[in-house]
Design a protein around this motif. Structure first.
Motif, PDB file in Angstrom:
ATOM      1  N   TYR A 131       0.505  12.061  -3.429  1.00  0.00           N
ATOM      2  CA  TYR A 131      -0.217  10.788  -3.381  1.00  0.00           C
ATOM      3  C   TYR A 131      -1.402  10.873  -2.424  1.00  0.00           C
ATOM      4  CZ  TYR A 131       4.101   8.919  -5.456  1.00  0.00           C
ATOM      5  OH  TYR A 131       5.181   8.694  -6.253  1.00  0.00           O
ATOM      6  N   ASN A 132      -2.343   9.966  -2.614  1.00  0.00           N
ATOM      7  CA  ASN A 132      -3.436   9.825  -1.660  1.00  0.00           C
ATOM      8  C   ASN A 132      -2.940   8.994  -0.481  1.00  0.00           C
ATOM      9  OD1 ASN A 132      -5.353  11.207  -3.262  1.00  0.00           O
ATOM     10  ND2 ASN A 132      -5.671   9.374  -4.506  1.00  0.00           N
ATOM     11  N   THR A 133      -2.716   9.640   0.639  1.00  0.00           N
ATOM     12  CA  THR A 133      -2.196   8.960   1.820  1.00  0.00           C
ATOM     13  C   THR A 133      -3.039   9.299   3.041  1.00  0.00           C
ATOM     14  OG1 THR A 133      -0.690  10.768   2.434  1.00  0.00           O
ATOM     15  CG2 THR A 133       0.157   9.089   0.915  1.00  0.00           C
ATOM     16  N   LEU A 163       2.782   7.028   7.571  1.00  0.00           N
ATOM     17  CA  LEU A 163       1.837   7.251   6.480  1.00  0.00           C
ATOM     18  C   LEU A 163       1.506   5.934   5.801  1.00  0.00           C
ATOM     19  CD1 LEU A 163       3.267   7.099   3.402  1.00  0.00           C
ATOM     20  CD2 LEU A 163       4.262   9.234   4.149  1.00  0.00           C
ATOM     21  N   CYS A 164       0.302   5.874   5.236  1.00  0.00           N
ATOM     22  CA  CYS A 164      -0.124   4.717   4.460  1.00  0.00           C
ATOM     23  C   CYS A 164      -0.708   5.197   3.149  1.00  0.00           C
ATOM     24  CB  CYS A 164      -1.189   3.919   5.220  1.00  0.00           C
ATOM     25  SG  CYS A 164      -0.571   2.930   6.582  1.00  0.00           S
ATOM     26  N   PHE A 165      -0.541   4.397   2.114  1.00  0.00           N
ATOM     27  CA  PHE A 165      -1.139   4.700   0.822  1.00  0.00           C
ATOM     28  C   PHE A 165      -2.542   4.093   0.830  1.00  0.00           C
ATOM     29  CE2 PHE A 165       3.334   5.233   0.132  1.00  0.00           C
ATOM     30  CZ  PHE A 165       3.390   6.336  -0.712  1.00  0.00           C
ATOM     31  N   PRO A 198       2.054   2.074  -4.382  1.00  0.00           N
ATOM     32  CA  PRO A 198       2.522   3.250  -5.132  1.00  0.00           C
ATOM     33  C   PRO A 198       3.436   2.920  -6.300  1.00  0.00           C
ATOM     34  CG  PRO A 198       3.664   3.083  -3.026  1.00  0.00           C
ATOM     35  CD  PRO A 198       2.564   2.065  -3.007  1.00  0.00           C
ATOM     36  N   LEU A 199       3.966   1.705  -6.350  1.00  0.00           N
ATOM     37  CA  LEU A 199       4.868   1.317  -7.429  1.00  0.00           C
ATOM     38  C   LEU A 199       4.127   1.078  -8.741  1.00  0.00           C
ATOM     39  CD1 LEU A 199       7.186  -1.200  -5.531  1.00  0.00           C
ATOM     40  CD2 LEU A 199       7.595   1.221  -5.990  1.00  0.00           C
ATOM     41  N   ILE A 200       2.806   0.916  -8.665  1.00  0.00           N
ATOM     42  CA  ILE A 200       2.014   0.605  -9.858  1.00  0.00           C
ATOM     43  C   ILE A 200       1.162   1.813 -10.230  1.00  0.00           C
ATOM     44  CG2 ILE A 200       0.198  -0.865 -10.804  1.00  0.00           C
ATOM     45  CD1 ILE A 200       1.167  -3.090  -9.018  1.00  0.00           C
ATOM     46  N   GLU A 201       1.326   2.282 -11.463  1.00  0.00           N
ATOM     47  CA  GLU A 201       0.530   3.404 -11.938  1.00  0.00           C
ATOM     48  C   GLU A 201      -0.945   2.998 -12.021  1.00  0.00           C
ATOM     49  OE1 GLU A 201       1.504   6.465 -12.508  1.00  0.00           O
ATOM     50  OE2 GLU A 201       3.620   6.018 -12.049  1.00  0.00           O
ATOM     51  N   ASN A 202      -1.821   3.864 -11.530  1.00  0.00           N
ATOM     52  CA  ASN A 202      -3.264   3.614 -11.543  1.00  0.00           C
ATOM     53  C   ASN A 202      -3.602   2.273 -10.888  1.00  0.00           C
ATOM     54  OD1 ASN A 202      -3.715   6.033 -13.089  1.00  0.00           O
ATOM     55  ND2 ASN A 202      -3.054   4.910 -14.912  1.00  0.00           N
ATOM     56  N   CYS A 203      -2.935   2.010  -9.799  1.00  0.00           N
ATOM     57  CA  CYS A 203      -3.142   0.732  -9.091  1.00  0.00           C
ATOM     58  C   CYS A 203      -4.581   0.635  -8.572  1.00  0.00           C
ATOM     59  CB  CYS A 203      -2.159   0.629  -7.920  1.00  0.00           C
ATOM     60  SG  CYS A 203      -2.272  -0.923  -7.004  1.00  0.00           S
ATOM     61  N   VAL A 204      -5.196  -0.527  -8.754  1.00  0.00           N
ATOM     62  CA  VAL A 204      -6.549  -0.766  -8.243  1.00  0.00           C
ATOM     63  C   VAL A 204      -6.485  -0.796  -6.718  1.00  0.00           C
ATOM     64  CG1 VAL A 204      -8.443  -2.423  -8.126  1.00  0.00           C
ATOM     65  CG2 VAL A 204      -7.239  -2.037 -10.289  1.00  0.00           C
ATOM     66  N   THR A 205      -7.350  -0.047  -6.084  1.00  0.00           N
ATOM     67  CA  THR A 205      -7.361  -0.013  -4.619  1.00  0.00           C
ATOM     68  C   THR A 205      -8.126  -1.210  -4.075  1.00  0.00           C
ATOM     69  OG1 THR A 205      -9.374   1.342  -4.535  1.00  0.00           O
ATOM     70  CG2 THR A 205      -7.255   2.499  -4.612  1.00  0.00           C
ATOM     71  N   ASN A 206      -7.752  -1.624  -2.866  1.00  0.00           N
ATOM     72  CA  ASN A 206      -8.428  -2.723  -2.195  1.00  0.00           C
ATOM     73  C   ASN A 206      -8.564  -2.425  -0.712  1.00  0.00           C
ATOM     74  OD1 ASN A 206      -9.288  -5.193  -3.683  1.00  0.00           O
ATOM     75  ND2 ASN A 206      -7.216  -5.024  -4.557  1.00  0.00           N
ATOM     76  N   LYS A 243      10.485   5.812  -5.700  1.00  0.00           N
ATOM     77  CA  LYS A 243       9.176   6.349  -6.072  1.00  0.00           C
ATOM     78  C   LYS A 243       8.748   7.503  -5.175  1.00  0.00           C
ATOM     79  CE  LYS A 243       5.458   5.887  -8.688  1.00  0.00           C
ATOM     80  NZ  LYS A 243       5.504   5.960 -10.154  1.00  0.00           N
ATOM     81  N   ILE A 244       8.998   7.392  -3.865  1.00  0.00           N
ATOM     82  CA  ILE A 244       8.459   8.381  -2.934  1.00  0.00           C
ATOM     83  C   ILE A 244       9.487   9.414  -2.488  1.00  0.00           C
ATOM     84  CG2 ILE A 244       6.821   6.660  -2.084  1.00  0.00           C
ATOM     85  CD1 ILE A 244       8.463   6.538   0.521  1.00  0.00           C
ATOM     86  N   ASN A 245      10.735   9.275  -2.913  1.00  0.00           N
ATOM     87  CA  ASN A 245      11.775  10.191  -2.443  1.00  0.00           C
ATOM     88  C   ASN A 245      11.514  11.619  -2.930  1.00  0.00           C
ATOM     89  OD1 ASN A 245      14.160  11.366  -1.511  1.00  0.00           O
ATOM     90  ND2 ASN A 245      15.319  10.732  -3.323  1.00  0.00           N
TER      91      ASN A 245
END
Length: 492
Positions: free
Chosen positions: A269-271, A336-338, A290-298, A36-38
């Motif tokens: 990405y937002n990192t 880095l963190c997502f 990042p593996l999930i499209e439109n993942c809900v943030t927590n 995903k991130i490569n």
């Protein structure tokens, strides 16, 4: 992007992972995270990043990564990007195979390789003197044909890497000229000219003759002279003489490409850059997977690093645990963190998420659970880490599950740096008073049930398994009986 097989080549030459390390990589879906991130540009960079994420072969401090990323971005040129982008073919992925190859000529080939030279010399004399010595030329052709056929069968695989090695050396020399002076992985010198010179014939053989007629002529010349065979083994001898230097350069180029890719990841990405703490504190804001499209943030805040998560089935507990583990893992690997904000400890990640039995080894599900817990406890004794546990001891009866789970989690709260676990059992929540409580829930609106996948503070233990069965249109009689039985059991 090259396929998974070619991306894993450098990894295949690394120290084999233990079963426990492999289990953690599988739990955290590290291969999928890599895919995903490569954002690397070259085959060398992709292989280095894959190897770096999945193994502990390199420990590069995040401070060094941050400083090196800044340095290489300042030295970045269109020429460097162009060179790396051109080194992203199938052939380029085989350079690492060539650098690790342990090749030795069979004695009969060594002897046979000398014979055609002598026969051609005798045949030349026969031409000058116009006698039967000229017959040695067909004999030389026969010898060369044997060598040619053997070479095609035995050496073809390494021809791919050899044909791309000239490009690799060109990149190494360019990178050495920009004098990047990186700290994460160092490089003292570029490959010397003798290797590049040795590659001339091999490079010509593999690049010339793309047209059918030209190609036929080139192949005929190779058959007559066997120049491909001789140049190949001359190149191999030079590669083996400079093997350590070339391997160091390979990792150095891969590291630089990985550093350049970090900027691309940050653009896509937002990192955020994590802050590290020596305490057990974890503070993540708007984190996502990042593996999930439109993942809900927590967001999660824990001062003591001991958290127990409850919640409805399918409400997001497992995804949250993976999200937490992957972000802390990538924080230490790639700096880095997502998320929009991250304060995390610098600790290894130990996981207990995807457990399975092994019919081949005669291991039950519960035995697999016990083995994973044993490895986690032993690892925490050597080096306390972040322990992620999703539904501990599901493979046994409820009372023993609670008793064993409570005992293990209490022990880990003393030895692990951080412990995050999920459960469906309120008894376990009540027994673990030292753990902070969070939960996920299934909501009801306008006669519809839905999940918002947002974590909340508290220890709500929602009941939704039977309701989900009803939503999935399981037989009404089964659902009705289950509701009655649940009511009876709750009153006991």
């Amino acid at each position: 992007m090259l396929n998974d097989h070619t991306n894993s080549k450098l990894f295949n030459y690394s120290k084999p992972l233990s079963n426990f390390e492999t289990d953690i990589n599988n739990d955290l879906n590290i291969e999928e995270v890599f895919a995903k991130i490569n954002k690397t540009q070259s085959a060398y960079g992709a292989q280095f990043l894959y190897n770096y994420l999945l193994t502990t072969n390199y420990f590069i401090d995040t401070g060094m990564i941050e400083e090196d990323q800044r340095k290489i971005e300042n030295l970045r040129t269109p020429k460097l990007d162009n060179l790396l982008q051109k080194a992203n073919t199938y052939r380029d992925s085989h350079v690492i195979d060539l650098l690790h190859a342990k090749l030795e000529l069979p004695k009969w080939i060594k002897i046979l390789a000398i014979v055609p030279i002598l026969l051609y010399a005798i045949g030349f004399v026969g031409i000058l003197q116009n006698n039967l010595l000229i017959l040695s030329i067909p004999a030389a052709l026969c010898c060369n044909t044997i060598i040619y056929i053997w070479s095609k069968r035995e050496l073809l695989y390494h021809m791919f890497g050899l044909s791309a090695l000239r490009k690799f050396i060109k990149i190494a020399k360019h990178i050495h000229q920009i004098k990047s002076d990186l700290k994460g992985i160092k490089s003292d010198s570029a490959p010397n000219l003798s290797i590049s010179t040795a590659l001339f014939f091999q490079d010509f053989n593999n690049s010339a003759g793309k047209e059918p007629i030209t190609g036929t002529i080139i192949e005929t010349l190779k058959l007559i002279t066997n120049i491909e065979f001789y140049s190949y083994w001359y190149c191999i001898s030079k590669i083996q003489d400079n093997n350590k230097l070339l391997l160091d350069q390979y990792n150095y180029i891969g590291y630089i490409d990985m550093l350049l890719s970090l900027s691309s990841i940050e653009e896509c990405y937002n990192t955020c850059k994590p802050q590290f703490t020596d305490k057990s504190k974890i503070d993540l804001k708007d984190a996502y997977l990042p593996l999930i499209e439109n993942c809900v943030t927590n967001s999660i805040y824990s001062e003591n690093g001991r958290v127990l998560i409850t919640g409805a089935n399918m409400s997001g507990k497992t995804i949250f645990l993976k999200q937490l583990a992957i972000n802390i893992y990538l924080a230490q690997k790639l700096n880095l963190c997502f998320a929009t904000h991250a304060i995390v400890p610098k600790v290894p990640v130990y996981s207990y998420i995807s457990i399975s039995d092994s019919l081949a080894e005669g291991e039950s599900y519960y035995s697999s659970e016990l083995n994973r817990i044993k490895h986690i406890i032993a690892s925490c004794k050597k080096k306390p880490g972040l322990v992620i546990i999703d539904e501990i001891f599901k493979g046994t009866n409820r009372n023993e599950q609670v008793a064993m789970g409570c005992s293990v989690l209490k022990h880990l709260s003393k030895t692990a740096a951080n412990t995050f676990a999920s459960t469906h059992d309120i008894k376990l929540v009540n027994l673990l008073n030292d753990f902070e409580n969070y939960y996920f829930e299934m909501k009801y609106d306008s006669n519809n049930y839905f999940f918002d996948y947002k974590i909340q503070k508290g220890n709500l233990m929602p009941k939704n398994a039977i309701k989900l069965a009803e939503i999935h249109k399981l037989d009404k009689e089964i659902v009705s009986d289950a509701n009655k039985l649940y009511t009876e059991l709750s009153m006991q």
